[in-house]
Design a protein around this motif. Structure first.
Motif, PDB file in Angstrom:
ATOM      1  N   ALA A  55      -7.357 -28.700 -16.355  1.00  7.20           N
ATOM      2  CA  ALA A  55      -7.301 -27.457 -17.129  1.00  7.20           C
ATOM      3  C   ALA A  55      -6.491 -27.662 -18.409  1.00  7.20           C
ATOM      4  O   ALA A  55      -6.877 -27.185 -19.478  1.00  7.20           O
ATOM      5  N   GLY A  56      -5.397 -28.395 -18.306  1.00  7.28           N
ATOM      6  CA  GLY A  56      -4.593 -28.691 -19.496  1.00  7.28           C
ATOM      7  C   GLY A  56      -5.368 -29.525 -20.504  1.00  7.28           C
ATOM      8  O   GLY A  56      -5.313 -29.270 -21.713  1.00  7.28           O
ATOM      9  N   LEU A  57      -6.106 -30.525 -20.028  1.00  7.29           N
ATOM     10  CA  LEU A  57      -6.915 -31.351 -20.912  1.00  7.29           C
ATOM     11  C   LEU A  57      -7.988 -30.515 -21.608  1.00  7.29           C
ATOM     12  O   LEU A  57      -8.233 -30.674 -22.808  1.00  7.29           O
ATOM     13  N   GLY A  58      -8.609 -29.623 -20.863  1.00  5.79           N
ATOM     14  CA  GLY A  58      -9.615 -28.745 -21.456  1.00  5.79           C
ATOM     15  C   GLY A  58      -9.042 -27.829 -22.532  1.00  5.79           C
ATOM     16  O   GLY A  58      -9.737 -27.459 -23.481  1.00  5.79           O
ATOM     17  N   LEU A  59      -7.777 -27.486 -22.401  1.00  3.71           N
ATOM     18  CA  LEU A  59      -7.130 -26.643 -23.404  1.00  3.71           C
ATOM     19  C   LEU A  59      -6.807 -27.405 -24.688  1.00  3.71           C
ATOM     20  O   LEU A  59      -6.964 -26.869 -25.784  1.00  3.71           O
ATOM     21  N   VAL A  60      -6.333 -28.642 -24.545  1.00  2.76           N
ATOM     22  CA  VAL A  60      -5.889 -29.382 -25.728  1.00  2.76           C
ATOM     23  C   VAL A  60      -6.982 -30.238 -26.359  1.00  2.76           C
ATOM     24  O   VAL A  60      -6.852 -30.643 -27.518  1.00  2.76           O
ATOM     25  N   ALA A  61      -8.037 -30.522 -25.633  1.00  5.80           N
ATOM     26  CA  ALA A  61      -9.126 -31.349 -26.161  1.00  5.80           C
ATOM     27  C   ALA A  61     -10.447 -30.603 -25.999  1.00  5.80           C
ATOM     28  O   ALA A  61     -11.124 -30.748 -24.975  1.00  5.80           O
ATOM     29  N   PRO A  62     -10.837 -29.819 -26.985  1.00  6.58           N
ATOM     30  CA  PRO A  62     -12.053 -28.998 -26.868  1.00  6.58           C
ATOM     31  C   PRO A  62     -13.325 -29.781 -26.553  1.00  6.58           C
ATOM     32  O   PRO A  62     -14.215 -29.255 -25.896  1.00  6.58           O
ATOM     33  N   ARG A  63     -13.405 -31.048 -26.958  1.00  6.86           N
ATOM     34  CA  ARG A  63     -14.632 -31.798 -26.681  1.00  6.86           C
ATOM     35  C   ARG A  63     -14.793 -32.104 -25.189  1.00  6.86           C
ATOM     36  O   ARG A  63     -15.889 -32.415 -24.732  1.00  6.86           O
ATOM     37  N   PHE A  64     -13.706 -32.029 -24.432  1.00  7.92           N
ATOM     38  CA  PHE A  64     -13.775 -32.258 -22.986  1.00  7.92           C
ATOM     39  C   PHE A  64     -13.853 -30.954 -22.189  1.00  7.92           C
ATOM     40  O   PHE A  64     -13.802 -30.975 -20.970  1.00  7.92           O
ATOM     41  N   ARG A  65     -13.966 -29.850 -22.878  1.00  7.78           N
ATOM     42  CA  ARG A  65     -13.897 -28.546 -22.221  1.00  7.78           C
ATOM     43  C   ARG A  65     -14.976 -28.371 -21.157  1.00  7.78           C
ATOM     44  O   ARG A  65     -14.691 -27.949 -20.040  1.00  7.78           O
ATOM     45  N   LEU A  66     -16.211 -28.690 -21.465  1.00  4.87           N
ATOM     46  CA  LEU A  66     -17.297 -28.528 -20.494  1.00  4.87           C
ATOM     47  C   LEU A  66     -17.122 -29.474 -19.305  1.00  4.87           C
ATOM     48  O   LEU A  66     -17.295 -29.076 -18.158  1.00  4.87           O
ATOM     49  N   ALA A  67     -16.734 -30.718 -19.578  1.00  3.06           N
ATOM     50  CA  ALA A  67     -16.535 -31.684 -18.489  1.00  3.06           C
ATOM     51  C   ALA A  67     -15.407 -31.237 -17.562  1.00  3.06           C
ATOM     52  O   ALA A  67     -15.537 -31.319 -16.334  1.00  3.06           O
ATOM     53  N   THR A  68     -14.306 -30.756 -18.139  1.00  6.97           N
ATOM     54  CA  THR A  68     -13.194 -30.319 -17.282  1.00  6.97           C
ATOM     55  C   THR A  68     -13.547 -29.049 -16.522  1.00  6.97           C
ATOM     56  O   THR A  68     -13.109 -28.879 -15.391  1.00  6.97           O
ATOM     57  N   ALA A  69     -14.360 -28.192 -17.129  1.00  2.00           N
ATOM     58  CA  ALA A  69     -14.812 -26.995 -16.411  1.00  2.00           C
ATOM     59  C   ALA A  69     -15.662 -27.392 -15.204  1.00  2.00           C
ATOM     60  O   ALA A  69     -15.526 -26.815 -14.118  1.00  2.00           O
ATOM     61  N   LEU A  70     -16.513 -28.389 -15.372  1.00  2.00           N
ATOM     62  CA  LEU A  70     -17.334 -28.874 -14.249  1.00  2.00           C
ATOM     63  C   LEU A  70     -16.473 -29.511 -13.162  1.00  2.00           C
ATOM     64  O   LEU A  70     -16.696 -29.285 -11.973  1.00  2.00           O
ATOM     65  N   VAL A  71     -15.481 -30.296 -13.564  1.00  2.00           N
ATOM     66  CA  VAL A  71     -14.572 -30.919 -12.594  1.00  2.00           C
ATOM     67  C   VAL A  71     -13.846 -29.842 -11.800  1.00  2.00           C
ATOM     68  O   VAL A  71     -13.752 -29.907 -10.569  1.00  2.00           O
ATOM     69  N   LEU A  72     -13.345 -28.822 -12.504  1.00  2.00           N
ATOM     70  CA  LEU A  72     -12.641 -27.734 -11.809  1.00  2.00           C
ATOM     71  C   LEU A  72     -13.580 -26.982 -10.866  1.00  2.00           C
ATOM     72  O   LEU A  72     -13.188 -26.604  -9.761  1.00  2.00           O
ATOM     73  N   GLY A  73     -14.810 -26.762 -11.307  1.00  2.00           N
ATOM     74  CA  GLY A  73     -15.778 -26.083 -10.443  1.00  2.00           C
ATOM     75  C   GLY A  73     -16.061 -26.860  -9.164  1.00  2.00           C
ATOM     76  O   GLY A  73     -16.167 -26.289  -8.081  1.00  2.00           O
ATOM     77  N   LEU A  74     -16.149 -28.175  -9.296  1.00  2.00           N
ATOM     78  CA  LEU A  74     -16.377 -29.015  -8.114  1.00  2.00           C
ATOM     79  C   LEU A  74     -15.156 -29.034  -7.193  1.00  2.00           C
ATOM     80  O   LEU A  74     -15.298 -29.095  -5.970  1.00  2.00           O
ATOM     81  N   MET A  75     -13.968 -28.976  -7.783  1.00  2.00           N
ATOM     82  CA  MET A  75     -12.743 -28.992  -6.984  1.00  2.00           C
ATOM     83  C   MET A  75     -12.577 -27.727  -6.146  1.00  2.00           C
ATOM     84  O   MET A  75     -11.805 -27.726  -5.188  1.00  2.00           O
ATOM     85  N   ALA A  76     -13.281 -26.678  -6.488  1.00  2.00           N
ATOM     86  CA  ALA A  76     -13.179 -25.430  -5.731  1.00  2.00           C
ATOM     87  C   ALA A  76     -13.561 -25.641  -4.265  1.00  2.00           C
ATOM     88  O   ALA A  76     -13.054 -24.951  -3.378  1.00  2.00           O
ATOM     89  N   GLY A  77     -14.415 -26.618  -4.014  1.00  2.00           N
ATOM     90  CA  GLY A  77     -14.833 -26.899  -2.640  1.00  2.00           C
ATOM     91  C   GLY A  77     -13.701 -27.364  -1.742  1.00  2.00           C
ATOM     92  O   GLY A  77     -13.763 -27.186  -0.514  1.00  2.00           O
ATOM     93  N   VAL A  78     -12.662 -27.937  -2.316  1.00  2.00           N
ATOM     94  CA  VAL A  78     -11.535 -28.406  -1.507  1.00  2.00           C
ATOM     95  C   VAL A  78     -10.853 -27.228  -0.809  1.00  2.00           C
ATOM     96  O   VAL A  78     -10.397 -27.357   0.327  1.00  2.00           O
ATOM     97  N   GLY A  79     -10.807 -26.089  -1.463  1.00  2.00           N
ATOM     98  CA  GLY A  79     -10.218 -24.908  -0.835  1.00  2.00           C
ATOM     99  C   GLY A  79     -11.004 -24.474   0.400  1.00  2.00           C
ATOM    100  O   GLY A  79     -10.420 -24.079   1.414  1.00  2.00           O
ATOM    101  N   PHE A  80     -12.318 -24.581   0.320  1.00  2.00           N
ATOM    102  CA  PHE A  80     -13.136 -24.227   1.488  1.00  2.00           C
ATOM    103  C   PHE A  80     -12.959 -25.243   2.615  1.00  2.00           C
ATOM    104  O   PHE A  80     -12.943 -24.873   3.790  1.00  2.00           O
TER     105      PHE A  80
END
Length: 146
Positions: A55-80
């Motif tokens: 999330a921090g990388l997505g904030l400071v590096a806009p070109r990685f924003r979509l990739a970090t959003a996808l990584v975070l979305g995939l990480m949501a499964g760990v909570g389940f």
């Protein structure tokens, strides 16, 4: 007041991503301090810390924003996965999912529980905090304009 409202409206996705990153880092730190590091348990603090960094990388590096959003979305499964693990542990301890136990810090087994059950019994819905924080961070990074 109107300028503040406009500033908040314009920066809202960044603020949500920033709070999600902070929440993930704090959750990861808390899990490490609690000793949540045996076996599959280590997945939770690692996910929280890596998620905060993403999330921090997505904030400071806009070109990685979509990739970090996808990584975070995939990480949501760990909570389940954690939810499943916590419920399984509670059921193995013979506790119904809605059971609430009081354990006195000075006396194991206080609160009408003579055998000391409940010590180390994980809270069933706690892992979903990882799911919520990672999804909030992912959505905030995804909707942010370049």
């Amino acid at each position: 007041m109107k300028n503040q409202k406009e500033w908040l409206r314009h920066r809202f996705p960044e603020l949500v991503a920033l709070f999600a990153a902070g929440g993930l880092f704090l959750t990861g730190g808390e899990l490490l301090l609690m000793g949540h590091t045996e076996g599959v348990q280590l997945l939770a603090p690692l996910t929280a810390i890596v998620g905060g960094a993403a999330a921090g990388l997505g904030l400071v590096a806009p070109r990685f924003r979509l990739a970090t959003a996808l990584v975070l979305g995939l990480m949501a499964g760990v909570g389940f996965l954690g939810l499943f693990e916590h419920l399984e542990k509670r059921l193995n301890e013979g506790l119904a999912p809605g059971t609430y136990l009081l354990v006195d810090a000075e006396e194991e087994g206080a609160g009408g529980n003579e055998r000391g059950e409940g010590k180390g019994v994980p809270p069933p819905l706690a892992p979903l905090s990882l799911t919520g924080l990672t999804l909030l961070g992912a959505l905030a990074l995804y909707v942010r304009d370049e």
